[in-house]
Design a protein around this motif. Structure first.
Motif, PDB file in Angstrom:
ATOM      1  N   LYS A 164       0.861  -1.182   0.000  1.00  0.00           N
ATOM      2  CA  LYS A 164       0.000   0.000   0.000  1.00  0.00           C
ATOM      3  C   LYS A 164       0.893   1.227   0.000  1.00  0.00           C
ATOM      4  N   SER A 165       0.664   2.107  -0.974  1.00  0.00           N
ATOM      5  CA  SER A 165       1.422   3.357  -1.081  1.00  0.00           C
ATOM      6  C   SER A 165       0.489   4.523  -0.795  1.00  0.00           C
ATOM      7  N   TYR A 166       0.936   5.434   0.042  1.00  0.00           N
ATOM      8  CA  TYR A 166       0.154   6.611   0.369  1.00  0.00           C
ATOM      9  C   TYR A 166       0.548   7.730  -0.593  1.00  0.00           C
ATOM     10  N   TYR A 186      -1.438  12.903   1.797  1.00  0.00           N
ATOM     11  CA  TYR A 186      -1.579  12.836   3.251  1.00  0.00           C
ATOM     12  C   TYR A 186      -2.011  14.196   3.766  1.00  0.00           C
ATOM     13  N   ALA A 197      -4.610   9.608   5.593  1.00  0.00           N
ATOM     14  CA  ALA A 197      -4.247   9.465   4.184  1.00  0.00           C
ATOM     15  C   ALA A 197      -5.511   9.591   3.350  1.00  0.00           C
ATOM     16  N   THR A 234      -4.707   6.545  -1.618  1.00  0.00           N
ATOM     17  CA  THR A 234      -3.753   5.441  -1.526  1.00  0.00           C
ATOM     18  C   THR A 234      -3.782   4.617  -2.806  1.00  0.00           C
ATOM     19  N   SER A 235      -2.726   3.858  -3.011  1.00  0.00           N
ATOM     20  CA  SER A 235      -2.625   2.912  -4.117  1.00  0.00           C
ATOM     21  C   SER A 235      -2.259   1.556  -3.515  1.00  0.00           C
ATOM     22  N   GLU A 236      -3.093   0.537  -3.769  1.00  0.00           N
ATOM     23  CA  GLU A 236      -2.869  -0.781  -3.183  1.00  0.00           C
ATOM     24  C   GLU A 236      -2.654  -1.807  -4.293  1.00  0.00           C
TER      25      GLU A 236
END
Length: 83
Positions: free
Chosen positions: A22-24, A27, A32, A35-37
């Protein structure tokens, strides 16, 4: 209800080898907002066999990229991502 929503999220299974990341992307101080999962599934030899980008399409659907190998372990087909 919480259990059902967890099972529908990228359909993670305890019998498959996978890495979930998972990339935030944004923010707002305390939470957050974007996000990109990504979930990457592996076969028994440790080769990636499928990559799932969770809710990555404009309609909010998962985007799946399949990877196929021949009997010698070489990647034979390169598929385009499919929602």
């Amino acid at each position: 209800m919480l259990l059902i929503s967890h099972l529908a999220n990228a359909q993670l299974t305890p019998t498959e080898n996978y890495i979930q990341s998972k990339s935030y992307l944004d923010y707002n101080g305390s939470t957050a907002s974007k996000t990109s999962e990504t979930v990457q599934y592996f076969d028994g030899l440790g080769r990636p066999k499928q990559v799932v980008n969770v809710k990555a399409s404009p309609q909010g659907k998962d985007v799946v990229t399949h990877i196929e190998y021949d009997p010698f372990g070489r990647q034979v087909k390169d598929y385009l991502p499919v929602p």
